[in-house]
Design a protein around this motif. Structure first.
Motif, PDB file in Angstrom:
ATOM      1  N   PRO A   1     -44.417  11.256  65.247  1.00  0.00           N
ATOM      2  CA  PRO A   1     -45.820  11.243  65.059  1.00  0.00           C
ATOM      3  C   PRO A   1     -46.233  12.231  63.769  1.00  0.00           C
ATOM      4  CG  PRO A   1     -44.878  12.428  67.460  1.00  0.00           C
ATOM      5  CD  PRO A   1     -43.616  11.924  66.674  1.00  0.00           C
ATOM      6  N   ILE A   2     -45.355  13.017  63.334  1.00  0.00           N
ATOM      7  CA  ILE A   2     -45.599  13.841  62.135  1.00  0.00           C
ATOM      8  C   ILE A   2     -45.920  12.585  60.955  1.00  0.00           C
ATOM      9  CG2 ILE A   2     -44.732  15.309  60.591  1.00  0.00           C
ATOM     10  CD1 ILE A   2     -43.289  16.649  62.378  1.00  0.00           C
ATOM     11  N   ALA A   3     -45.359  11.524  61.091  1.00  0.00           N
ATOM     12  CA  ALA A   3     -45.262  10.530  59.993  1.00  0.00           C
ATOM     13  C   ALA A   3     -46.841  10.159  60.000  1.00  0.00           C
ATOM     14  CB  ALA A   3     -44.616   9.431  60.155  1.00  0.00           C
ATOM     15  N   LEU A   4     -47.529  10.293  61.095  1.00  0.00           N
ATOM     16  CA  LEU A   4     -49.121   9.741  61.209  1.00  0.00           C
ATOM     17  C   LEU A   4     -50.079  11.076  61.344  1.00  0.00           C
ATOM     18  CD1 LEU A   4     -48.705   7.129  64.088  1.00  0.00           C
ATOM     19  CD2 LEU A   4     -48.712   6.704  61.579  1.00  0.00           C
ATOM     20  N   SER A   5     -49.558  12.058  60.691  1.00  0.00           N
ATOM     21  CA  SER A   5     -50.355  13.335  60.835  1.00  0.00           C
ATOM     22  C   SER A   5     -51.275  13.445  59.707  1.00  0.00           C
ATOM     23  CB  SER A   5     -49.501  14.680  60.514  1.00  0.00           C
ATOM     24  OG  SER A   5     -50.186  15.808  60.334  1.00  0.00           O
ATOM     25  N   SER A   6     -52.618  13.762  59.974  1.00  0.00           N
ATOM     26  CA  SER A   6     -53.596  13.898  58.594  1.00  0.00           C
ATOM     27  C   SER A   6     -53.410  15.205  58.015  1.00  0.00           C
ATOM     28  CB  SER A   6     -55.016  13.752  59.343  1.00  0.00           C
ATOM     29  OG  SER A   6     -55.147  14.900  60.346  1.00  0.00           O
TER      30      SER A   6
ATOM     31  N   LEU B   1     -48.181   7.222  54.542  1.00  0.00           N
ATOM     32  CA  LEU B   1     -47.535   5.953  54.346  1.00  0.00           C
ATOM     33  C   LEU B   1     -48.085   5.400  53.413  1.00  0.00           C
ATOM     34  CD1 LEU B   1     -47.480   4.773  58.137  1.00  0.00           C
ATOM     35  CD2 LEU B   1     -45.479   5.408  56.742  1.00  0.00           C
ATOM     36  N   GLU B   2     -49.388   5.525  52.994  1.00  0.00           N
ATOM     37  CA  GLU B   2     -50.167   5.008  51.959  1.00  0.00           C
ATOM     38  C   GLU B   2     -49.612   5.646  50.651  1.00  0.00           C
ATOM     39  OE1 GLU B   2     -54.295   5.487  52.723  1.00  0.00           O
ATOM     40  OE2 GLU B   2     -54.329   3.921  54.167  1.00  0.00           O
ATOM     41  N   GLN B   3     -49.491   6.982  50.515  1.00  0.00           N
ATOM     42  CA  GLN B   3     -48.968   7.531  49.376  1.00  0.00           C
ATOM     43  C   GLN B   3     -47.560   7.406  49.063  1.00  0.00           C
ATOM     44  OE1 GLN B   3     -49.335  12.018  49.698  1.00  0.00           O
ATOM     45  NE2 GLN B   3     -47.306  12.216  48.724  1.00  0.00           N
ATOM     46  N   ILE B   4     -46.589   7.010  49.887  1.00  0.00           N
ATOM     47  CA  ILE B   4     -45.291   6.531  49.563  1.00  0.00           C
ATOM     48  C   ILE B   4     -45.444   5.249  49.152  1.00  0.00           C
ATOM     49  CG2 ILE B   4     -43.129   5.617  50.563  1.00  0.00           C
ATOM     50  CD1 ILE B   4     -43.664   7.620  52.873  1.00  0.00           C
ATOM     51  N   ALA B   5     -46.503   4.028  49.554  1.00  0.00           N
ATOM     52  CA  ALA B   5     -46.632   2.917  49.150  1.00  0.00           C
ATOM     53  C   ALA B   5     -47.130   2.951  47.619  1.00  0.00           C
ATOM     54  CB  ALA B   5     -47.255   1.994  49.954  1.00  0.00           C
ATOM     55  N   MET B   6     -47.820   3.842  47.448  1.00  0.00           N
ATOM     56  CA  MET B   6     -48.564   3.964  46.022  1.00  0.00           C
ATOM     57  C   MET B   6     -47.783   4.794  44.826  1.00  0.00           C
ATOM     58  SD  MET B   6     -51.268   1.923  46.487  1.00  0.00           S
ATOM     59  CE  MET B   6     -51.781   2.491  44.992  1.00  0.00           C
TER      60      MET B   6
ATOM     61  N   ALA C   1     -33.784  15.480  47.508  1.00  0.00           N
ATOM     62  CA  ALA C   1     -34.558  16.131  46.498  1.00  0.00           C
ATOM     63  C   ALA C   1     -35.879  16.753  47.099  1.00  0.00           C
ATOM     64  CB  ALA C   1     -34.725  15.534  45.409  1.00  0.00           C
ATOM     65  N   ASN C   2     -36.699  16.060  47.942  1.00  0.00           N
ATOM     66  CA  ASN C   2     -38.048  16.421  48.320  1.00  0.00           C
ATOM     67  C   ASN C   2     -37.640  17.232  49.457  1.00  0.00           C
ATOM     68  OD1 ASN C   2     -39.439  14.912  46.765  1.00  0.00           O
ATOM     69  ND2 ASN C   2     -39.927  13.225  47.982  1.00  0.00           N
ATOM     70  N   LEU C   3     -36.730  17.419  50.199  1.00  0.00           N
ATOM     71  CA  LEU C   3     -36.372  18.212  51.239  1.00  0.00           C
ATOM     72  C   LEU C   3     -36.095  19.687  50.669  1.00  0.00           C
ATOM     73  CD1 LEU C   3     -34.133  16.300  53.601  1.00  0.00           C
ATOM     74  CD2 LEU C   3     -36.439  17.060  54.323  1.00  0.00           C
ATOM     75  N   ARG C   4     -35.532  19.599  49.546  1.00  0.00           N
ATOM     76  CA  ARG C   4     -35.215  20.830  48.713  1.00  0.00           C
ATOM     77  C   ARG C   4     -36.472  21.580  48.240  1.00  0.00           C
ATOM     78  NH1 ARG C   4     -31.122  20.049  44.211  1.00  0.00           N
ATOM     79  NH2 ARG C   4     -33.188  19.174  43.588  1.00  0.00           N
ATOM     80  N   ASP C   5     -37.137  20.309  47.537  1.00  0.00           N
ATOM     81  CA  ASP C   5     -38.126  21.191  46.609  1.00  0.00           C
ATOM     82  C   ASP C   5     -39.472  21.305  47.395  1.00  0.00           C
ATOM     83  OD1 ASP C   5     -36.281  21.328  44.907  1.00  0.00           O
ATOM     84  OD2 ASP C   5     -36.675  19.390  43.891  1.00  0.00           O
ATOM     85  N   ARG C   6     -39.901  20.063  48.039  1.00  0.00           N
ATOM     86  CA  ARG C   6     -41.450  19.911  48.543  1.00  0.00           C
ATOM     87  C   ARG C   6     -41.251  19.193  49.950  1.00  0.00           C
ATOM     88  NH1 ARG C   6     -43.247  16.468  45.486  1.00  0.00           N
ATOM     89  NH2 ARG C   6     -43.520  14.855  46.819  1.00  0.00           N
ATOM     90  N   LEU C   7     -41.566  20.044  51.075  1.00  0.00           N
ATOM     91  CA  LEU C   7     -41.484  19.543  52.383  1.00  0.00           C
ATOM     92  C   LEU C   7     -42.850  19.334  52.820  1.00  0.00           C
ATOM     93  CD1 LEU C   7     -39.258  18.872  54.443  1.00  0.00           C
ATOM     94  CD2 LEU C   7     -39.510  21.291  55.467  1.00  0.00           C
ATOM     95  N   ASP C   8     -43.135  17.949  52.966  1.00  0.00           N
ATOM     96  CA  ASP C   8     -44.355  17.605  53.428  1.00  0.00           C
ATOM     97  C   ASP C   8     -44.146  16.534  54.579  1.00  0.00           C
ATOM     98  OD1 ASP C   8     -44.587  15.223  51.682  1.00  0.00           O
ATOM     99  OD2 ASP C   8     -45.291  16.607  50.310  1.00  0.00           O
ATOM    100  N   PRO C   9     -45.237  16.005  55.209  1.00  0.00           N
ATOM    101  CA  PRO C   9     -45.071  14.689  56.080  1.00  0.00           C
ATOM    102  C   PRO C   9     -44.711  13.433  55.318  1.00  0.00           C
ATOM    103  CG  PRO C   9     -47.224  16.040  56.708  1.00  0.00           C
ATOM    104  CD  PRO C   9     -46.413  16.668  55.422  1.00  0.00           C
ATOM    105  N   SER C  10     -44.874  13.400  53.938  1.00  0.00           N
ATOM    106  CA  SER C  10     -44.355  12.254  53.520  1.00  0.00           C
ATOM    107  C   SER C  10     -42.734  12.022  53.490  1.00  0.00           C
ATOM    108  CB  SER C  10     -44.761  12.161  51.977  1.00  0.00           C
ATOM    109  OG  SER C  10     -43.972  13.174  51.174  1.00  0.00           O
TER     110      SER C  10
ATOM    111  N   THR D   1     -38.319   8.961  56.262  1.00  0.00           N
ATOM    112  CA  THR D   1     -37.351   9.155  57.477  1.00  0.00           C
ATOM    113  C   THR D   1     -37.707   8.199  58.712  1.00  0.00           C
ATOM    114  OG1 THR D   1     -37.045  11.452  56.808  1.00  0.00           O
ATOM    115  CG2 THR D   1     -36.095  10.642  58.930  1.00  0.00           C
ATOM    116  N   VAL D   2     -38.784   8.101  58.982  1.00  0.00           N
ATOM    117  CA  VAL D   2     -39.225   6.982  60.073  1.00  0.00           C
ATOM    118  C   VAL D   2     -39.167   5.730  59.395  1.00  0.00           C
ATOM    119  CG1 VAL D   2     -41.022   6.344  61.528  1.00  0.00           C
ATOM    120  CG2 VAL D   2     -40.736   8.907  61.124  1.00  0.00           C
ATOM    121  N   LEU D   3     -39.429   5.246  58.368  1.00  0.00           N
ATOM    122  CA  LEU D   3     -39.251   4.085  58.066  1.00  0.00           C
ATOM    123  C   LEU D   3     -37.500   3.769  58.138  1.00  0.00           C
ATOM    124  CD1 LEU D   3     -41.691   3.708  55.195  1.00  0.00           C
ATOM    125  CD2 LEU D   3     -42.035   2.994  57.292  1.00  0.00           C
TER     126      LEU D   3
END
Length: 264
Positions: A28-33, A49-54, A222-231, A236-238
């Motif tokens: 569910p965290i992948a769909l968090s606002s 999901l949109e941020q990943i695509a863009m 790298a993101n797990l180490r530097d910036r942890l956010d729902p992206s 991971t879900v994808l």
């Protein structure tokens, strides 16, 4: 007897739930606002999901991962199939020794294997190149293909090889016109396993890849180490959905391969 079966069923269900609970929890965290990973969810949104695509970085990493995984899986399928065919033709004692030797890339820890590949590829000037990364991923994936194709060969009547040889066919013709048509469900299953293994590989990739060879697992790490956010969770879900889809395809291939002898 029924009570024993019921207890075993409950234990199996409990073990399955224990294994799946961490995965189900993050979905569910992948769909968090929200801006952070947290429970309860502040709301539902497709923003991550949109941020990943863009995001150009994620798109480049996805393209690299697909290209490297497809190329290395193709090379691993060729090497693994040839190895399986060679082992089935070898003497039993030699085949056991060679099989153990060829399975070393799976048995050796990834850090040790990555370090060895680093020094080897540096000597042949393939470090920080796509060719070197594809070769490295093929090395760690071809034992999977060898095992799958070897299992298929173990249930195949190899008298057709001797029949083809008696008719004057060379090994190239036997391999392409006799063995590949017989084994292609197993070869395809091995290709899918090699693709997944390459797509998810991160440790060996970090040793071999340069700045231009960013892959999805490498950027994710790298993101797990530097910036942890729902992206990060969304990626991971994808990846989980991709693995589950290809796993389902493997099951369908296995059932189809079992039906082929009856249909023929």
């Amino acid at each position: 007897m029924r009570q024993v079966n019921a207890v075993m069923g409950l234990l199996s269900a409990g073990a399955l739930l224990f294994l799946l609970a961490p995965i189900v929890t993050i979905l569910p965290i992948a769909l968090s606002s929200g801006d952070y990973i947290s429970y309860p969810l502040p709301g539902l949104s497709l923003r991550w999901l949109e941020q990943i695509a863009m995001n150009p970085g994620w798109r480049e990493a996805l393209g690299n991962s697909i290209f490297i995984a497809l190329s290395s899986a193709a090379l691993a399928s060729l090497l693994g199939t040839l190895a399986a065919v060679g082992l089935v033709q070898a003497a039993p004692r030699a085949a056991r020794s060679l099989r153990s030797l060829l399975m070393l890339p799976v048995a050796i820890p990834s850090v040790v294997l990555g370090l060895g590949l680093y020094f080897f590829l540096a000597r042949v000037s393939l470090l920080s190149t796509y060719a070197g990364l594809i070769l490295a991923h093929a090395v760690i994936s071809f034992p999977l293909v060898m095992v799958v194709v070897g299992a298929s060969l173990a249930t195949t009547d190899l008298v057709v090889i001797r029949a083809a040889q008696s008719l004057g066919a060379g090994w190239r013709m036997i391999f392409l016109d006799v063995l590949v048509p017989m084994l292609y469900p197993a070869i395809l299953a091995g290709f899918i396993l090699a693709f997944l293994n390459s797509f998810d590989e991160v440790i060996v990739t970090m040793f071999i890849a340069g700045p231009e060879q960013n892959t999805v697992p490498r950027v994710l790490f790298a993101n797990l180490r530097d910036r942890l956010d729902p992206s990060v969770v969304a990626v991971t879900v994808l990846m989980l959905l991709l693995s589950a889809g290809l796993g389902l395809l493997l099951q369908l291939l296995a059932r189809w391969a079992q039906r082929r002898p009856a249909e023929q």
